[in-house]
Motif scaffolding. Structure first.
Motif, PDB file in Angstrom:
ATOM      1  N   LEU A 695       0.832  -1.207   0.000  1.00  0.00           N
ATOM      2  CA  LEU A 695       0.000   0.000   0.000  1.00  0.00           C
ATOM      3  C   LEU A 695       0.863   1.253   0.000  1.00  0.00           C
ATOM      4  CD1 LEU A 695      -2.768   1.359   0.211  1.00  0.00           C
ATOM      5  CD2 LEU A 695      -2.625   1.098   2.704  1.00  0.00           C
ATOM      6  N   PHE A 696       1.923   1.264   0.802  1.00  0.00           N
ATOM      7  CA  PHE A 696       2.843   2.414   0.833  1.00  0.00           C
ATOM      8  C   PHE A 696       3.460   2.658  -0.548  1.00  0.00           C
ATOM      9  CE2 PHE A 696       7.409   3.463   1.172  1.00  0.00           C
ATOM     10  CZ  PHE A 696       7.297   4.794   1.559  1.00  0.00           C
ATOM     11  N   VAL A 697       3.953   1.598  -1.172  1.00  0.00           N
ATOM     12  CA  VAL A 697       4.558   1.734  -2.501  1.00  0.00           C
ATOM     13  C   VAL A 697       3.515   2.208  -3.511  1.00  0.00           C
ATOM     14  CG1 VAL A 697       5.685   0.481  -4.376  1.00  0.00           C
ATOM     15  CG2 VAL A 697       6.340   0.023  -2.006  1.00  0.00           C
ATOM     16  N   SER A 698       2.291   1.707  -3.385  1.00  0.00           N
ATOM     17  CA  SER A 698       1.233   2.100  -4.313  1.00  0.00           C
ATOM     18  C   SER A 698       0.873   3.572  -4.166  1.00  0.00           C
ATOM     19  CB  SER A 698      -0.006   1.232  -4.091  1.00  0.00           C
ATOM     20  OG  SER A 698       0.292  -0.142  -4.289  1.00  0.00           O
ATOM     21  N   ILE A 699       0.844   4.078  -2.927  1.00  0.00           N
ATOM     22  CA  ILE A 699       0.557   5.496  -2.715  1.00  0.00           C
ATOM     23  C   ILE A 699       1.664   6.359  -3.315  1.00  0.00           C
ATOM     24  CG2 ILE A 699       0.214   7.293  -0.969  1.00  0.00           C
ATOM     25  CD1 ILE A 699      -0.909   5.063   0.861  1.00  0.00           C
ATOM     26  N   ALA A 700       2.912   5.938  -3.111  1.00  0.00           N
ATOM     27  CA  ALA A 700       4.023   6.680  -3.716  1.00  0.00           C
ATOM     28  C   ALA A 700       3.904   6.693  -5.234  1.00  0.00           C
ATOM     29  CB  ALA A 700       5.352   6.054  -3.285  1.00  0.00           C
ATOM     30  N   PHE A 701       3.557   5.550  -5.798  1.00  0.00           N
ATOM     31  CA  PHE A 701       3.385   5.450  -7.252  1.00  0.00           C
ATOM     32  C   PHE A 701       2.233   6.336  -7.727  1.00  0.00           C
ATOM     33  CE2 PHE A 701       1.319   2.984 -10.782  1.00  0.00           C
ATOM     34  CZ  PHE A 701       2.240   3.327 -11.762  1.00  0.00           C
ATOM     35  N   ALA A 702       1.123   6.320  -7.001  1.00  0.00           N
ATOM     36  CA  ALA A 702      -0.016   7.160  -7.364  1.00  0.00           C
ATOM     37  C   ALA A 702       0.344   8.641  -7.313  1.00  0.00           C
ATOM     38  CB  ALA A 702      -1.196   6.864  -6.436  1.00  0.00           C
ATOM     39  N   THR A 703       1.187   9.021  -6.359  1.00  0.00           N
ATOM     40  CA  THR A 703       1.619  10.415  -6.265  1.00  0.00           C
ATOM     41  C   THR A 703       2.449  10.812  -7.492  1.00  0.00           C
ATOM     42  OG1 THR A 703       1.667  10.210  -3.864  1.00  0.00           O
ATOM     43  CG2 THR A 703       2.800  12.103  -4.823  1.00  0.00           C
ATOM     44  N   LEU A 704       3.305   9.908  -7.947  1.00  0.00           N
ATOM     45  CA  LEU A 704       4.071  10.192  -9.165  1.00  0.00           C
ATOM     46  C   LEU A 704       3.154  10.275 -10.384  1.00  0.00           C
ATOM     47  CD1 LEU A 704       7.253   7.988  -8.612  1.00  0.00           C
ATOM     48  CD2 LEU A 704       7.140  10.480  -8.709  1.00  0.00           C
ATOM     49  N   LEU A 705       2.148   9.405 -10.433  1.00  0.00           N
ATOM     50  CA  LEU A 705       1.189   9.496 -11.538  1.00  0.00           C
ATOM     51  C   LEU A 705       0.433  10.822 -11.490  1.00  0.00           C
ATOM     52  CD1 LEU A 705      -0.407   5.931 -11.810  1.00  0.00           C
ATOM     53  CD2 LEU A 705       1.486   6.905 -13.118  1.00  0.00           C
ATOM     54  N   LEU A 706       0.036  11.254 -10.287  1.00  0.00           N
ATOM     55  CA  LEU A 706      -0.615  12.551 -10.148  1.00  0.00           C
ATOM     56  C   LEU A 706       0.284  13.661 -10.677  1.00  0.00           C
ATOM     57  CD1 LEU A 706      -2.800  14.494  -8.981  1.00  0.00           C
ATOM     58  CD2 LEU A 706      -1.564  14.367  -6.807  1.00  0.00           C
ATOM     59  N   SER A 707       1.566  13.597 -10.334  1.00  0.00           N
ATOM     60  CA  SER A 707       2.511  14.608 -10.802  1.00  0.00           C
ATOM     61  C   SER A 707       2.622  14.576 -12.324  1.00  0.00           C
ATOM     62  CB  SER A 707       3.884  14.379 -10.159  1.00  0.00           C
ATOM     63  OG  SER A 707       3.800  14.412  -8.758  1.00  0.00           O
ATOM     64  N   TYR A 708       2.669  13.367 -12.880  1.00  0.00           N
ATOM     65  CA  TYR A 708       2.775  13.245 -14.343  1.00  0.00           C
ATOM     66  C   TYR A 708       1.580  13.898 -15.020  1.00  0.00           C
ATOM     67  CZ  TYR A 708       3.084  11.137 -18.985  1.00  0.00           C
ATOM     68  OH  TYR A 708       3.161  10.949 -20.347  1.00  0.00           O
ATOM     69  N   PHE A 709       0.386  13.536 -14.605  1.00  0.00           N
ATOM     70  CA  PHE A 709      -0.808  14.040 -15.289  1.00  0.00           C
ATOM     71  C   PHE A 709      -1.057  15.519 -14.990  1.00  0.00           C
ATOM     72  CE2 PHE A 709      -1.721   9.458 -15.535  1.00  0.00           C
ATOM     73  CZ  PHE A 709      -1.936   9.363 -16.895  1.00  0.00           C
ATOM     74  N   TYR A 710      -0.637  15.993 -13.821  1.00  0.00           N
ATOM     75  CA  TYR A 710      -0.749  17.425 -13.553  1.00  0.00           C
ATOM     76  C   TYR A 710       0.129  18.210 -14.526  1.00  0.00           C
ATOM     77  CZ  TYR A 710      -1.056  21.827 -11.029  1.00  0.00           C
ATOM     78  OH  TYR A 710      -1.295  23.147 -10.697  1.00  0.00           O
ATOM     79  N   LEU A 711       1.382  17.762 -14.687  1.00  0.00           N
ATOM     80  CA  LEU A 711       2.269  18.431 -15.641  1.00  0.00           C
ATOM     81  C   LEU A 711       1.759  18.260 -17.078  1.00  0.00           C
ATOM     82  CD1 LEU A 711       5.714  17.408 -14.100  1.00  0.00           C
ATOM     83  CD2 LEU A 711       4.616  19.652 -14.003  1.00  0.00           C
ATOM     84  N   ARG A 712       1.167  17.091 -17.341  1.00  0.00           N
ATOM     85  CA  ARG A 712       0.613  16.854 -18.679  1.00  0.00           C
ATOM     86  C   ARG A 712      -0.490  17.867 -18.992  1.00  0.00           C
ATOM     87  NH1 ARG A 712      -1.011  16.759 -22.958  1.00  0.00           N
ATOM     88  NH2 ARG A 712      -1.603  15.061 -24.352  1.00  0.00           N
ATOM     89  N   LEU A 713      -1.361  18.144 -18.025  1.00  0.00           N
ATOM     90  CA  LEU A 713      -2.449  19.100 -18.236  1.00  0.00           C
ATOM     91  C   LEU A 713      -1.950  20.540 -18.294  1.00  0.00           C
ATOM     92  CD1 LEU A 713      -5.129  17.525 -15.874  1.00  0.00           C
ATOM     93  CD2 LEU A 713      -5.103  17.480 -18.376  1.00  0.00           C
ATOM     94  N   GLU A 714      -0.836  20.817 -17.622  1.00  0.00           N
ATOM     95  CA  GLU A 714      -0.293  22.170 -17.602  1.00  0.00           C
ATOM     96  C   GLU A 714       0.404  22.526 -18.914  1.00  0.00           C
ATOM     97  OE1 GLU A 714       0.123  24.709 -14.736  1.00  0.00           O
ATOM     98  OE2 GLU A 714      -1.833  23.720 -14.650  1.00  0.00           O
TER      99      GLU A 714
END
Length: 864
Positions: A695-714
Motif C-alpha cells: 500500500l505504501f509503494v502504491s501510494i508513492a506510485f499514485a503520487t508520481l502518476l498525479l505529478s505526471y498528469f498534472y504536468l501533462r495538463l499544464e
C-alpha cells in the motif's frame, strides 16, 4: 457499573496482582511467581548501554518517542515563540533582523509539525496499546525501534543546520520557487528536506506497526465493537499518516531532484509548475492537522468516561466521526490555496468540504458534553485539561469554519487571523489533550501520581497564557496585520494587541516549567499510585503499576466495552477462550509468544513468535541516514555505502532463526486449543505487513502518476517540441518479461505446495531471470532514446517515474534472490513457507505497478 476505584472488583485485576503490600506495590500470586518471573526475564531488554541500542520493548520505545518529541518542543517551540513575540512586542523593533526572524518562524513551524506532536502521539500509541488491547507487545517491535531511531537521527540532521549557520528560512511549507535552487541556492533547504524526510520515514514505520497492532493484536473476545475509542483513533491516525506522509516524501524527492540534480519539476520556464509543490505539500499539510487532532480526541474519549464515571455517549457515532474525519481531511487540501487562482468550481468544492468536516467534529463535541452533563465529574488536573481543550478547540473550530468561506478567506489569507486560528486548533485541540494524557497515564507507567496542586498551577497558567497570546491575533488579522512579518510601523493600531500577545508568552513558559518540575519531582518522590486511581473501565488499569515487561501473564477475555466495570472476572468466558488463555499463560516459556485474533470477531487466530532485541534496526537507520546525508554533502558515492548498510541490516534483521520448537509440538498445541502456532514467524502478521508495504509503494506510485498528469495538463504540447514520441517496442518487450516472470514464480509456488522441490526452484530461477531482463530492457530504452532528465519537466517526470519502476522491481528481485538462497538451504517446508507467499505478493504488486507505469509513460503523449 463501578462508580470509582473502590468499586472495581478485585477479581478483575490481572492474576499476577491479587493484593498489594502496605506501600502499594503489587504482590504476585505464589503459584504464579515462577511463571511470572520467567516471562518477565524473557520479554525484558538487555541492561546497560548495549541494551538501549538493541531495545525493542514497547514501553522503552514509546517513552523515548515522547521524551524526544518534548525535547524538540522545548528546543524549537518554546524558544522560537518567545523570541518572535519579543521581536513583535513593539513596532519597528531592532531586536533581530528579517533573516533571523525568517529562520525562527521556519524552524518553529517545521519542528512543531514534524518533530513534536506526531512523535508524541506515536509514543503514546506504542506505550499504551498493548495494555489497553490486552496483549503482550506490538507486532513488529524492531520496526518500532527503527521508527524511533530514524525520527531521532532525522531531527538531529535537521538541527545540525544550525552548526553550519545554514538554517532554513523558506517557511515550514517550503513554497517554490522560494525553496528552489534559484532563491535558496545554499544547503539550508537541503537540511530541511533531508532531515525531515528521514523523520517522516520513522513516522510511517511506526504507523505500519500501529495499524497491525490495533487490527490483529487484541485480547480474545475484543471485537472491533468492543475496542477502546483510543485504539480507534490511533488506527485512523496511522492510516492517515500512510496516505498523508507518503505524498510529502515524493514531493520532497522531486524538490531535492530539482535542487541537486537539475531536474525541472517546479520550473515554469521548462514546463514545470510551482503549484504542483503546493498540491503535493497540502495533500499532506491539511490532513496533518487532523492526524494530530484525531489521536487527541481519542485521549479525551478515554479520560471523560473515567473522570465523570459514565459510559461515553454515542460510542458508534464517535467511531464514525473518527473515520469520517480521516476521509474528509484528504478532500480539502486546496483550502490553503484559495488565493492561488483555482477555478470557481474547484473553490466551491473545497469550501464545501472544509465546512463538512465540522460535522463529525461537532458529533464528538456533543458526545463529550453529553457524557459530562450526565456524569459526576471529578475536577482533577487531567479533567481540567479536557475542559480546557473543549473551550479552546471550539473557538479554533469556529474560526476554521469561517476561513472555509472563500470571500472571508480571501481577506484574511496570510494574515494573523490564520495564525491565531492555527494555534487555537493545535494547542487547544492537540497540546491540551497531550497534557491530559500524561496526567492520566503517568501513574500507570511510573507507579506514582503527579502532584495535583502543581497540576492546577500548570493548567491555569497554560489556559490563561494561551488565550492571552493567541486570541488577540484574530483581531490583528482582521485589522490587516500580515503573518510572517518581522516588524511593523507605529500608528497602525496593532501595538497594544501585540503587547498582550507577548505578555501571554510570559505566562505560558512558566506553565511549561511547572509541568516539567511536576513530572521530575513526582517521578522521584510522588505519591504512590493505587491500582486504578481513576476507577477507569479499560484493561490497562487491571495490571500492575508499573506493568511487567510482558504486560499480561494471563491474557484477559473481553466480553464488554467496559471490562473493568462489567466483568466479574477478566479471564472467564467461553470455554475455548478460557482454555486458550490458560494454556498460553504457561507455555511456551522459552520464546516470546503473542496471540493474533480475527480482525472483526476477536477470536484467536494464531500464536506467533515476537521478535526480540536486535542491533539491526539501529544499523538500518544509520544506513538510511547515510544515504540522505551523502546527498546533502554531494558525496553521492556515500549513498551507495549507506544503501549497502541498510540492505545488509534489513537482511540481518529478517534472517530466519531456527524455530524454537518442532512442527509436531506446534501441531499438538493446535490440536489442544484449536489455534495454530507458528514459532518460525507469523503467517497472518507477515501477510498484513507485506500488504501495508505494498500500500505504501502504491501510494508513492499514485503520487508520481498525479505529478505526471498534472504536468501533462499544464503543458499544451506533450512531449515538448524536439522530443520524439516514445516508441512502444521495447516497452512491450519489458511488460512481457515482467508478466512472464510473475507467471514463472507463481507456478513455482504451486509446485512447492505439491512437494515438487525441483519444479519450485526452477520456477523461482526463471522468474528472477525474466525480471532482471525487464529491468535491463527498460533501462536501455531510457538511456538510449529517452529524453534528458534535466532539460524539461517532461524529461524529469519520465526519468523519475522510470527510475521508480526499476527500483520497485529490483526490490522484488532482491527478495526473490533471498528466498532462493533460503530455499536451496532447505528452510521451507509445506507448513513453513510464509515468506515465499509474501515475496510473491510483492512481486505481483511490482508487476502491476510496472504495467500501469509503462502505459502512462508510453501512452501519455498520445492523449489529446
Amino acid at each position: 457499573m463501578a462508580d470509582d476505584a473502590t468499586r472495581v472488583r478485585r477479581s478483575a485485576l490481572d492474576p499476577d496482582v491479587v493484593d498489594r503490600t502496605p506501600d502499594g506495590r503489587p504482590t504476585p500470586r505464589a503459584r504464579d511467581t515462577g511463571t511470572h518471573e520467567q516471562l518477565n526475564r524473557l520479554w525484558a531488554d538487555p541492561p546497560g548501554w548495549w541494551g538501549r541500542l538493541v531495545s525493542v520493548q514497547n514501553d522503552a520505545i514509546g517513552v523515548r518517542l515522547m521524551l524526544t518529541g518534548f525535547f524538540f518542543l522545548l528546543l524549537g517551540g518554546s524558544f522560537d515563540s518567545f523570541a518572535m513575540r519579543m521581536q513583535l512586542a513593539v513596532p519597528e523593533n531592532s531586536l533581530m533582523g528579517a533573516q533571523f526572524y525568517n529562520e525562527l518562524f521556519t524552524n518553529h513551524g517545521s519542528v512543531t509539525m514534524f518533530l513534536v506532536i506526531l512523535p508524541i502521539f506515536e509514543g503514546f500509541a506504542i506505550l499504551v496499546l498493548p495494555l489497553i488491547l490486552g496483549t503482550r507487545e506490538m507486532p513488529f517491535p524492531r520496526l518500532g525501534a527503527l521508527g524511533y531511531w530514524t525520527f531521532l537521527l532525522g531531527g538531529l540532521v535537521y538541527y545540525s543546520a544550525t552548526l553550519f549557520q545554514l538554517v532554513p528560512d523558506a517557511g515550514w511549507f517550503a513554497y517554490v520557487p522560494l525553496s528552489g535552487p534559484e532563491f535558496s541556492p545554499d544547503k539550508a533547504m537541503d537540511f530541511w528536506i533531508i532531515g525531515l524526510t528521514v523523520a517522516e520515514i520513522g513516522a510511517i514505520a511506526a504507523a505500519l506497526e500501529i495499524i497491525i497492532g490495533v487490527l490483529k493484536m487484541r485480547a480474545p473476545g475484543m471485537t472491533l465493537a468492543r475496542m477502546p475509542l483510543f485504539a480507534w483513533a490511533l488506527l485512523v491516525m496511522a492510516f492517515m499518516i500512510l496516505f498523508g506522509f507518503t505524498p510529502l516524501i515524493i514531493g520532497d524527492l522531486l524538490l531535492e531532484l530539482d535542487r541537486g540534480f537539475g531536474t525541472q519539476f517546479f520550473n515554469t520556464a521548462a514546463g514545470g509548475s510551482s503549484l504542483l509543490w503546493q498540491h503535493l505539500f497540502w495533500i499532506f499539510g491539511h490532513p496533518e492537522v487532523y492526524i494530530q487532532f484525531v489521536p487527541a480526541t481519542g485521549v479525551v474519549s478515554m479520560i471523560v468516561p473515567a473522570l465523570v464515571r459514565r459510559r461515553i455517549a454515542g460510542y458508534t457515532w464517535m467511531v464514525g466521526a473518527f473515520v469520517a474525519i480521516g476521509f474528509l481531511s484528504f478532500g480539502l487540501w486546496a483550502h490553503h490555496m484559495f488565493t492561488s487562482g483555482l477555478s470557481p468550481i474547484v473553490l466551491t468544492f473545497f469550501s464545501a468540504a472544509s465546512m463538512a468536516i465540522g460535522i463529525p467534529a461537532g458529533v464528538q463535541i456533543v458526545s463529550w458534553v453529553s457524557t459530562i452533563w450526565l456524569g459526576r465529574p471529578r475536577w482533577k488536573t487531567t479533567f481540567l485539561f479536557v475542559v480546557g481543550f473543549l473551550v479552546i478547540f471550539v473557538i479554533g473550530g469556529i474560526t476554521g469554519i469561517m476561513t472555509a468561506a472563500v470571500p472571508l478567506d480571501l481577506q484574511v489569507h496570510d494574515s494573523y487571523f490564520v495564525v491565531g486560528h492555527l494555534h487555537y486548533v493545535l494547542i487547544g485541540g492537540v497540546a491540551f489533550p497531550i497534557f491530559a494524557g500524561v496526567y492520566y497515564w503517568f501513574p500507570k507507567f511510573t507507579g506514582r501520581m503527579l502532584d495535583e496542586r502543581l497540576g492546577h498551577w500548570n493548567f491555569w497558567l497554560l489556559f490563561v497564557g494561551v488565550n492571552l497570546t493567541f486570541f488577540p491575533m484574530h483581531q490583528l488579522g482582521l485589522m490587516g496585520m500580515p503573518r510572517r512579518v518581522y516588524t511593523y510601523e507605529a500608528g497602525l493600531g496593532w501595538d497594544l494587541l501585540n503587547q498582550l500577545s507577548t505578555a501571554g508568552i510570559f505566562i505560558v513558559i512558566p506553565g511549561i516549567a511547572v509541568f516539567v518540575w511536576n513530572v521530575w519531582r513526582s517521578y522521584r518522590h510522588g505519591e504512590e499510585a493505587p491500582a486504578n486511581p481513576w476507577g477507569a473501565d479499560t484493561l490497562e488499569w487491571a495490571t500492575a503499576s508499573p506493568p511487567a515487561e510482558h504486560g499480561w501473564s494471563l491474557l484477559p477475555v473481553v466480553r464488554s466495552r467496559h471490562p473493568l466495570w462489567d466483568q466479574d472476572d477478566l479471564h472467564s468466558g467461553p470455554e475455548h477462550l478460557e482454555r486458550f488463555v490458560e494454556r498460553l499463560s504457561d507455555w511456551p516459556l522459552n520464546w516470546r509468544a503473542a496471540a493474533i485474533v480475527g480482525t472483526a470477531d476477536g477470536r484467536p487466530q494464531e500464536v506467533f513468535r515476537v521478535a526480540g532485541p536486535s542491533i539491526w534496526p539501529f544499523v538500518a537507520s544509520i544506513g538510511i541516514v547515510i544515504i540522505f546525508v551523502a546527498e546533502l554533502v554531494k558525496l553521492r558515492w556515500g549513498a551507495a555505502i549507506g544503501l549497502v548498510i541498510a540492505i545488509v541490516a534489513i537482511i540481518g534483521w529478517n534472517w530466519p532463526q531456527p524455530a524454537p520448537m518442532t512442527e509436531e509440538e506446534e501441531a499438538a498445541f493446535e490440536h489442544e486449543t484449536g489455534v495454530p502456532v507458528n514459532a518460525s514467524g507469523s503467517v497472518v502478521v507477515a501477510a498484513w505487513g507485506m500488504g501495508l508495504i505494498i500500500l505504501f509503494v502504491s501510494i508513492a506510485f499514485a503520487t508520481l502518476l498525479l505529478s505526471y498528469f498534472y504536468l501533462r495538463l499544464e503543458n499544451t504540447v506533450w512531449p515538448p517540441s524536439g522530443i520524439a514520441d516514445p516508441g512502444l517496442g521495447m516497452a512491450a518487450l519489458g511488460v512481457g518479461l515482467v508478466l512472464a516472470s510473475v507467471g514463472a514464480v507463481t507456478l513455482g509456488v504451486t509446485r512447492l505446495r505439491r512437494g515438487d522441490r525441483t519444479g519450485w526452484l526452477g520456477g523461482l530461477v526463471a522468474g528472477i531471470g525474466l525480471a532482471i531482463g525487464a529491468i535491463v530492457v527498460q533501462a536501455a530504452d531510457l538511456l538510449g532514446s529517452g529524453p534528458s532528465g534535466t532539460a524539461t519537466a517532461y524529461g524529469s517526470i519520465v526519468t523519475t517515474l522510470t527510475g521508480f519502476l526499476v527500483t520497485v522491481l529490483a526490490a522484488a528481485v532482491v527478495m526473490l534472490l533471498l528466498v532462493l538462497f533460503w530455499a536451496i538451504r532447505g528452510l521451507y517446508t509445506e507448513r513453513r513457507h510464509a515468506p515465499i507467499a509474501n515475496v510473491v505478493r510483492f512481486h505481483v504488486a511490482a508487476a502491476v505497478i510496472w504495467v500501469l507505469g509503462v502505459v502512462t509513460l508510453y501512452g501519455g503523449p498520445y492523449l489529446t
